[in-house]
Design a protein around this motif. Structure first.
Motif, PDB file in Angstrom:
ATOM      1  N   LEU A 173      -2.739   3.673  -0.795  1.00 42.12           N
ATOM      2  CA  LEU A 173      -3.427   4.298   0.338  1.00 42.12           C
ATOM      3  C   LEU A 173      -2.476   5.041   1.263  1.00 42.12           C
ATOM      4  O   LEU A 173      -2.786   6.149   1.720  1.00 42.12           O
TER       5      LEU A 173
ATOM      6  N   GLU B 100       0.821  -1.218   0.000  1.00 43.36           N
ATOM      7  CA  GLU B 100       0.000   0.000   0.000  1.00 43.36           C
ATOM      8  C   GLU B 100       0.853   1.266   0.000  1.00 43.36           C
ATOM      9  O   GLU B 100       0.330   2.369   0.000  1.00 43.36           O
TER      10      GLU B 100
ATOM     11  N   GLU C 202     -11.717  -0.523   6.855  1.00 38.95           N
ATOM     12  CA  GLU C 202     -12.384  -1.574   6.075  1.00 38.95           C
ATOM     13  C   GLU C 202     -11.399  -2.631   5.589  1.00 38.95           C
ATOM     14  O   GLU C 202     -11.723  -3.821   5.535  1.00 38.95           O
ATOM     15  N   GLU C 203     -10.197  -2.194   5.257  1.00 42.20           N
ATOM     16  CA  GLU C 203      -9.157  -3.114   4.779  1.00 42.20           C
ATOM     17  C   GLU C 203      -8.402  -3.787   5.939  1.00 42.20           C
ATOM     18  O   GLU C 203      -7.479  -4.563   5.712  1.00 42.20           O
ATOM     19  N   GLU C 204      -8.800  -3.441   7.159  1.00 42.08           N
ATOM     20  CA  GLU C 204      -8.216  -3.994   8.388  1.00 42.08           C
ATOM     21  C   GLU C 204      -6.743  -3.638   8.573  1.00 42.08           C
ATOM     22  O   GLU C 204      -5.969  -4.394   9.155  1.00 42.08           O
ATOM     23  N   TYR C 205      -6.360  -2.433   8.100  1.00 43.94           N
ATOM     24  CA  TYR C 205      -5.010  -1.926   8.346  1.00 43.94           C
ATOM     25  C   TYR C 205      -4.944  -1.208   9.685  1.00 43.94           C
ATOM     26  O   TYR C 205      -3.876  -1.060  10.265  1.00 43.94           O
TER      27      TYR C 205
ATOM     28  N   ILE D  86     -11.354   3.713   4.820  1.00 40.12           N
ATOM     29  CA  ILE D  86     -10.873   2.655   3.924  1.00 40.12           C
ATOM     30  C   ILE D  86      -9.866   1.776   4.658  1.00 40.12           C
ATOM     31  O   ILE D  86      -9.917   0.545   4.571  1.00 40.12           O
ATOM     32  N   ALA D  87      -8.940   2.406   5.378  1.00 43.65           N
ATOM     33  CA  ALA D  87      -7.936   1.644   6.124  1.00 43.65           C
ATOM     34  C   ALA D  87      -8.603   0.723   7.143  1.00 43.65           C
ATOM     35  O   ALA D  87      -8.152  -0.421   7.344  1.00 43.65           O
TER      36      ALA D  87
END
Length: 134
Positions: free
Chosen positions: A38, A34, A88-91, A85-86
């Protein structure tokens, strides 16, 4: 407010800096793949907040300063979207999102106050310029 020597003294800039530092530390945990997606986007949007406040401060006219502050405010919402977004992406986890959201809300509130101050100062300067008794 007229006694400020630098944009660094503005409370909205200080709050934006706090957000920028938070994002910078947070993105160090993002996956390497990423880095140019992102991670880059969220760093740029969080940096844009303070960049726009600083650039507006350096402008001669109130309206230009206001416009740059509005662009900075837009960057705050862009940063929030990147944080969502982070998540949702589990970051990042929920506590990180909460802290990020709080920093964005704080900065937005202070920046809106500064925009209102500039708008009032602009109105006063227009009244002085058009007052025939001057």
């Amino acid at each position: 407010m007229a006694n400020l020597k630098s944009f660094e003294e503005l409370e909205c800039w200080k709050a934006g800096k706090e957000l920028r530092v938070f994002v910078s530390k947070l993105t160090k945990r993002f996956p390497l793949d990423e880095r140019y997606a992102l991670t880059s986007q969220i760093k740029r949007s969080s940096r844009s907040v303070t960049n726009n406040i600083a650039e507006g401060y350096g402008r001669f006219h109130f309206q230009e300063n206001i416009q740059f502050c509005r662009q900075g405010r837009g960057s705050l919402y862009e940063t929030l979207d990147h944080l969502l977004i982070a998540k949702e992406e589990e970051y990042i986890d929920e506590p990180d999102l909460i802290v990020g959201r709080q920093l964005i809300e704080k900065t937005t509130t202070i920046l809106n106050g500064y925009i209102n101050y500039l708008s009032e100062a602009k109105k006063k300067s227009l009244r002085v310029d058009t007052d025939p008794t001057n």
